[in-house]
Motif scaffolding. Structure first.
Motif, PDB file in Angstrom:
ATOM      1  N   ILE A  50      -8.166 -29.333 -18.349  1.00 33.89           N
ATOM      2  CA  ILE A  50      -7.187 -29.733 -18.789  1.00 33.89           C
ATOM      3  C   ILE A  50      -6.903 -29.576 -19.887  1.00 33.89           C
ATOM      4  O   ILE A  50      -6.064 -29.675 -21.475  1.00 33.89           O
ATOM      5  CB  ILE A  50      -6.656 -30.701 -18.258  1.00 33.89           C
ATOM      6  N   ASP A  75      -5.049 -23.676 -18.030  1.00 31.33           N
ATOM      7  CA  ASP A  75      -4.924 -23.717 -17.074  1.00 31.33           C
ATOM      8  C   ASP A  75      -5.319 -23.410 -15.507  1.00 31.33           C
ATOM      9  O   ASP A  75      -6.567 -22.865 -15.222  1.00 31.33           O
ATOM     10  CB  ASP A  75      -4.182 -22.410 -16.445  1.00 31.33           C
ATOM     11  N   HIS A  83       2.067 -31.075 -13.219  1.00 28.65           N
ATOM     12  CA  HIS A  83       1.560 -31.006 -14.025  1.00 28.65           C
ATOM     13  C   HIS A  83       2.237 -30.311 -15.100  1.00 28.65           C
ATOM     14  O   HIS A  83       1.370 -28.915 -13.957  1.00 28.65           O
ATOM     15  CB  HIS A  83      -0.053 -31.390 -14.415  1.00 28.65           C
ATOM     16  N   LYS A  92      -0.561 -28.309 -16.518  1.00 26.68           N
ATOM     17  CA  LYS A  92      -1.837 -27.469 -16.984  1.00 26.68           C
ATOM     18  C   LYS A  92      -2.404 -26.987 -15.123  1.00 26.68           C
ATOM     19  O   LYS A  92      -2.618 -25.970 -14.978  1.00 26.68           O
ATOM     20  CB  LYS A  92      -2.548 -27.731 -17.158  1.00 26.68           C
TER      21      LYS A  92
END
Length: 649
Positions: A375, A380, A425, A427
């Motif tokens: 990350i 991703d 989150h 990502k």
């Protein structure tokens, strides 16, 4: 919420503060405000839509209503009348593209930002109606949206072939539970340790037709390019994007079976030789075949390039692996696609740069790809923790059946192995689970896989959609989920809607399928049978589209059954000229034969079926389950009477 209550007062005038409880659906509704009373679909109900973009959603909803409830509902553009279902797009497409609202009163009014949200709303309505004897929908207001945009499942079709019919059913099932990403793992191979340590004898599979490399596609089952392309297009209509995966540079025995020069001498024939330019030429040609042109074979935005579990024995091979990874990320992108891959860059730390931006990485084992590091690099990621969400049927490692209780109570896509991130989150795109068929040739059928897959889909679909926003205790969820079907027009497990005695037929007629074509676990089937002449080997007694029960198998005339390419024999031959009473009982673990009240065989899971000393004594088991076919074959010469089919209460 005040606006929702006001809407309910208008829609349900009888509203009092004793509100309807939240309906049970999977995934759980994010928000619910209960009203009083219920909406009942009638013969005059229609499905209306206010925008041509919703026409396909409305027509699919009508088709599913007819399939599930035998009710024909008219579809029309325009304003709804009392008793109608109304689908509408919001004037401003803001917020979550999959979000939707439903207001249930005199009408059922669905509003969504995009057609996809409206489609998910219809899945919610079908599930509610499915659980009611009169298809009632409680008055109330729904606001629903997913916590994660990617909610996926991966199926290994490389080691075990699954028909396109089954893949279509998987798509329908995923869609019914609002999962939207189906990764199809197109190539892989068994372990040579189970096949005399000989790569030449080890089964491998590449499941897609190739005209660039004629003969590469597996002879025991593959998909034509045209059919696979159409499958991806059809899946999109169900809200499911297919991500095709060609796994390389490991798991590539099918390629070295095709051309031995591609295999690595040092790391094994199931590894491409990364120091051989021919390997790159081969992979270039393979990806190009499926990616070039205006209508490429691979339809969706993403193509998965594999990249898992290669050796990191020395720096030279690590740098070659990193070069390979970067090369095929960029090669896929040169055709206008995005690359997805398995995380391996912690395992393969090195100096060769690997592209990060707009690349989707499956974080499956933190030792191979440490998710925080990935990350931080900018990837991703998809949460696919192997120790939580990997199914490997009857292998003895990972999970045979997922621990759904633990996953329901403890997991969300924010949990990747031992790492726990904040919910939502940016990502972490979402989560995925996987079925790996490592033990090639172990008797497992698509129905056995389905038995493991269905509870996992129901559980993980909820956790990927709702995240931590779950209010129903696991025990309640686990009991109530059983009232929901696999999907409209899908019943792979062949489960009847009622329990107890399902059929009682005095004299079954050849080629006449009874009310159900087959019966799933747990069941008991008994009948009287009289052979009037010696049967020809290979004569079928009962059959269904998936299974044949032989009165005399092709090899030695035993009572036997065949499903998914495997033949299983009972140690029993039927007598000629004497009536006997047969009872066959089946569960997801065994198949039992009783003759005239005496148990003759209990075909459970054979263990060990094959043993590997090279892998620490690992054993391959062999599964001998049977979902019983119920159409009497016209090939049979004799009499079958008093057929009874029962399921456990």
């Amino acid at each position: 919420m005040k606006k929702i209550v006001l809407t309910l007062l208008l829609l349900c005038p009888a509203l009092v503060w004793a509100q309807n409880v939240k309906p049970f659906v999977i995934p759980e509704l994010q928000k619910w405000q209960g009203g009083k009373g219920e909406f009942l679909m009638t013969s005059s109900s229609a499905i209306t839509y206010d925008n041509r973009a919703l026409k396909d959603v409305a027509e699919q909803f009508a088709a599913d209503v007819k399939e599930m409830f035998a009710v024909t509902v008219v579809v029309r553009e325009g304003k709804p009348k009392t008793g109608d279902f109304a689908l509408a797009l919001n004037k401003k497409s803001t917020g979550n593209r999959e979000a939707y609202t439903i207001n249930i009163g005199r009408n059922v009014s669905v509003a969504a930002n995009e057609p996809m949200g409206a489609y998910w709303a219809t899945r919610t309505l079908l599930q509610i109606m499915e659980q009611s004897a009169n298809r009632a929908i409680p008055c109330g207001a729904v606001e629903d949206y997913p916590a994660y945009p990617l909610r996926g499942f991966m199926l290994d079709v490389g080691r075990k072939f699954f028909t396109l019919d089954y893949l279509y059913d998987v798509v329908k099932m995923m869609s019914y539970y609002k999962m939207n990403t189906f990764q199809v793992h197109l190539n892989d191979n068994g372990f040579k340790e189970f096949f005399e340590g000989d790569w030449a004898k080890t089964p491998s599979g590449f499941r897609l037709e190739s005209t660039t490399y004629p003969g590469l596609a597996s002879k025991d089952g593959h998909y034509t390019k045209a059919a696979f392309r159409q499958f991806q297009l059809d899946a999109l209509a169900y809200g499911v994007t297919v991500i095709p995966e060609i796994d390389a540079p490991a798991h590539t025995l099918a390629f070295s079976h095709y051309d031995p020069e591609l295999g690595s001498v040092e790391y094994g024939a199931d590894h491409l030789d990364l120091f051989n330019e021919k390997s790159y030429k081969f992979m270039d040609g393979l990806f190009k075949e499926y990616l070039e042109g205006e209508n490429p074979v691979f339809v969706g935005d993403y193509v998965h390039i594999g990249t898992d579990e290669y050796s990191n024995r020395d720096k030279a091979v690590v740098e070659k692996f990193r070069y390979f990874t970067d090369r095929y990320i960029k090669y896929v992108e040169s055709f206008g696609k995005k690359a997805a891959l398995w995380g391996a860059l912690t395992h393969a730390q090195g100096d060769t740069p690997v592209k990060v931006e707009d690349v989707l990485m499956g974080c499956w084992y933190n030792g191979y790809a440490e998710p925080r590091t990935m990350i931080e690099l900018g990837y991703d990621v998809i949460s696919v923790p192997d120790g939580m969400v990997y199914i490997v049927p009857v292998a003895g490692y990972y999970y045979d059946y997922l621990n759904t209780k633990h996953l329901y109570e403890e997991w969300t896509p924010a949990v990747i192995g031992k790492e726990v991130f904040e919910e939502g989150h940016p990502k972490i795109r979402g989560g995925m689970f996987a079925v790996w068929n490592d033990h090639a040739g172990n008797g497992i059928t698509f129905q056995d896989v389905q038995h493991r897959l269905f509870p996992a889909i129901q559980t993980l679909a909820l956790k990927m959609w709702d995240g931590k926003n779950v209010s129903v205790p696991y025990e309640e969820f686990d009991a109530k989920r059983l009232a929901l079907s696999e999907a409209p027009d899908v019943n792979i497990l062949a489960l009847p809607k009622t329990k107890g005695e399902i059929l009682n037929i005095a004299k079954p007629q050849p080629s006449v399928t009874p009310a159900i074509a087959e019966i799933g676990w747990d069941y008991k089937v008994d009948f009287d049978i009289l052979l009037t002449e010696k049967p020809v080997f290979g004569t079928v007694l009962f059959e269904s589209p998936a299974t044949k029960l032989y009165v005399a198998d092709r090899q030695d005339g035993k009572l036997a059954f065949e499903r998914d390419g495997y033949t299983v024999r009972f140690p029993y031959s039927l007598p000629v000229g004497r009536k006997v009473h047969l009872t066959i009982e089946g569960t997801a673990k065994e198949t039992k034969l009783v003759v005239d009240g005496k148990e003759v065989a209990n075909l459970d899971i054979i263990t060990p079926y094959k043993k590997s000393l090279e892998r620490g004594g690992m054993t391959m088991k062999f599964v001998r389950t049977l979902i019983f076919p119920l159409t009497l074959s016209k090939e049979f010469r004799g009499e079958v009477t008093n057929l009874r089919v029962l399921t456990q209460e």
